[in-house]
Scaffold this active site. Structure first.
Site, PDB file in Angstrom:
ATOM      1  N   VAL A   1       0.760  -1.200  -0.011  1.00  0.00           N
ATOM      2  CA  VAL A   1      -0.006   0.007  -0.007  1.00  0.00           C
ATOM      3  C   VAL A   1       0.862   1.342  -0.001  1.00  0.00           C
ATOM      4  O   VAL A   1       1.871   1.309   0.841  1.00  0.00           O
ATOM      5  CB  VAL A   1      -0.886  -0.146   1.336  1.00  0.00           C
ATOM      6  CG1 VAL A   1      -1.593   1.444   1.457  1.00  0.00           C
ATOM      7  CG2 VAL A   1      -2.057  -1.017   1.108  1.00  0.00           C
ATOM      8  N   ASP A   2       0.464   2.260  -1.050  1.00  0.00           N
ATOM      9  CA  ASP A   2       1.314   3.453  -0.807  1.00  0.00           C
ATOM     10  C   ASP A   2       0.300   4.631  -0.280  1.00  0.00           C
ATOM     11  O   ASP A   2       0.940   5.317   0.357  1.00  0.00           O
ATOM     12  CB  ASP A   2       1.445   4.029  -2.265  1.00  0.00           C
ATOM     13  CG  ASP A   2       2.199   2.900  -2.993  1.00  0.00           C
ATOM     14  OD1 ASP A   2       3.239   2.185  -2.561  1.00  0.00           O
ATOM     15  OD2 ASP A   2       2.107   2.788  -4.590  1.00  0.00           O
ATOM     16  N   VAL A   3      -0.885   4.164  -0.389  1.00  0.00           N
ATOM     17  CA  VAL A   3      -1.841   5.390   0.152  1.00  0.00           C
ATOM     18  C   VAL A   3      -2.663   4.875   1.124  1.00  0.00           C
ATOM     19  O   VAL A   3      -3.646   4.026   0.934  1.00  0.00           O
ATOM     20  CB  VAL A   3      -2.755   6.088  -1.147  1.00  0.00           C
ATOM     21  CG1 VAL A   3      -3.640   7.079  -0.584  1.00  0.00           C
ATOM     22  CG2 VAL A   3      -1.745   6.786  -2.122  1.00  0.00           C
TER      23      VAL A   3
END
Ligand code: PLP
Ligand code: CA
Length: 301
Positions: free
Chosen positions: A18-20
């Protein structure tokens, strides 16, 4: 329902994918006016790990600026206003995107508290109603008519602890006779204004207007896709690397699953483990955890 894994080693299971993170607010970051223990440290660690974060609340009573003050007051001063998305902001953004005139030729009638009006002021859309109509009484003595402003082009219905018959009648006339668009900030049935019990949510105010107009509103808050579409158009993100984190199945987790995001249900708010795992529940998050401190639990355990 299907097996939902409880996060035990979240860094490998979720953080790397996950980046966000999109965090729901009440029940995840705070409960009412109290910050949930450990959240400041967890957000700081996520930020240091390079994660982008947004904070999304269905509560329309404050504007984005109002929530910035709330975050600051709770000691979360690193959260900028641009990361905060309230359903009051979403309602204004929706009108802006749908080319609602900003030259003053059309107005909005508001059922709601200060948040919606503050957001409309920022984009130059004139509005009436809201707190200004708290003490008004629908006077049937003056010829039996309530006259409404013919320039009202939309009615926004948000949570309003001073909703009254005047506001309902005004909204009804704007929609039924004036052809105004019916917009709801959110449909939450009940909310946790206090920890002591559930209180009637904005679903009750929207229900009143639905009841007298027979019309369905455009909903701008979770689980409607509008907020994710807005974020995508502004920041161009890859949905498969976004995780929605929330405490509610029918708004937060549904927002994630309906929109192609990963989803994490936390038990720090309104949903119990029993309810999540019950055979009656059909809304399945990818993971669940006690709270968002679980992201780093394996390091501190
Ligand atoms: N609406 C109202 C009026 C509320 O008080 C709350 C929570 O306190 C909510 C909606 C839900 O907010 P959130 O989306 O942050 O859980
Ligand atoms: Ca919540």
């Amino acid at each position: 329902m299907a097996n939902v894994p409880k996060l035990s080693d979240p860094q490998s299971e979720l953080l790397d994918k996950v980046d966000v993170f999109i965090f729901d607010c009440d029940g995840v970051i705070w409960r009412g006016d109290s910050l949930i223990d450990g959240i400041a440290e967890t957000l700081e660690r996520l930020r240091k790990a390079g994660k982008k974060m947004f904070f999304v609340t269905n509560n329309s009573t404050k504007s984005r600026a109002g929530y910035k003050k709330k975050f600051d007051g709770l000691g979360l001063t690193d959260v900028p206003a641009e990361e905060i998305f309230s359903s009051s902001f979403a309602a204004a953004a929706y009108l802006e995107q749908s080319n609602f005139p900003t030259d003053g030729s059309k107005k909005v009638y508001v059922i709601g508290e200060v948040g919606i009006g503050e957001e409309l002021d920022l984009i130059g859309i004139p509005h009436l109603g809201g707190p200004a109509d708290n003490d008004k009484v629908a006077n049937m003595g003056s010829g039996g008519r309530l006259e409404v402003d013919p320039d009202v082009g939309a009615v926004i219905v948000g949570f309003d602890r001073d909703v009254n018959y005047y506001k309902i009648q005004y909204a009804q006339l704007c929609i039924n006779e004036g052809d105004a668009e019916f917009i709801a900030t959110n449909l939450d049935a009940v909310t946790h204004l206090t920890d002591a019990q559930e209180w009637a949510g904005n679903g009750s105010m929207v229900g009143a207007i639905r009841g007298c107009t027979g019309q369905e509103p455009t909903v701008v808050g979770k689980p409607s896709p509008l907020m994710i579409e807005y974020l995508e158009s502004k920041y161009g993100m890859d949905r498969s690397r976004i995780c929605m984190v929330g405490d509610r199945l029918d708004t937060d987790v549904l927002f994630g699953t309906d929109n192609g995001l990963k989803s994490l249900l936390v038990l720090s708010g309104v949903t119990s483990e029993e309810k999540l795992l019950s055979p009656d529940n059909s809304i399945t998050p990818d993971f669940y955890a006690d709270d968002i401190n679980a992201f780093f639990a394996s390091e501190t355990a």
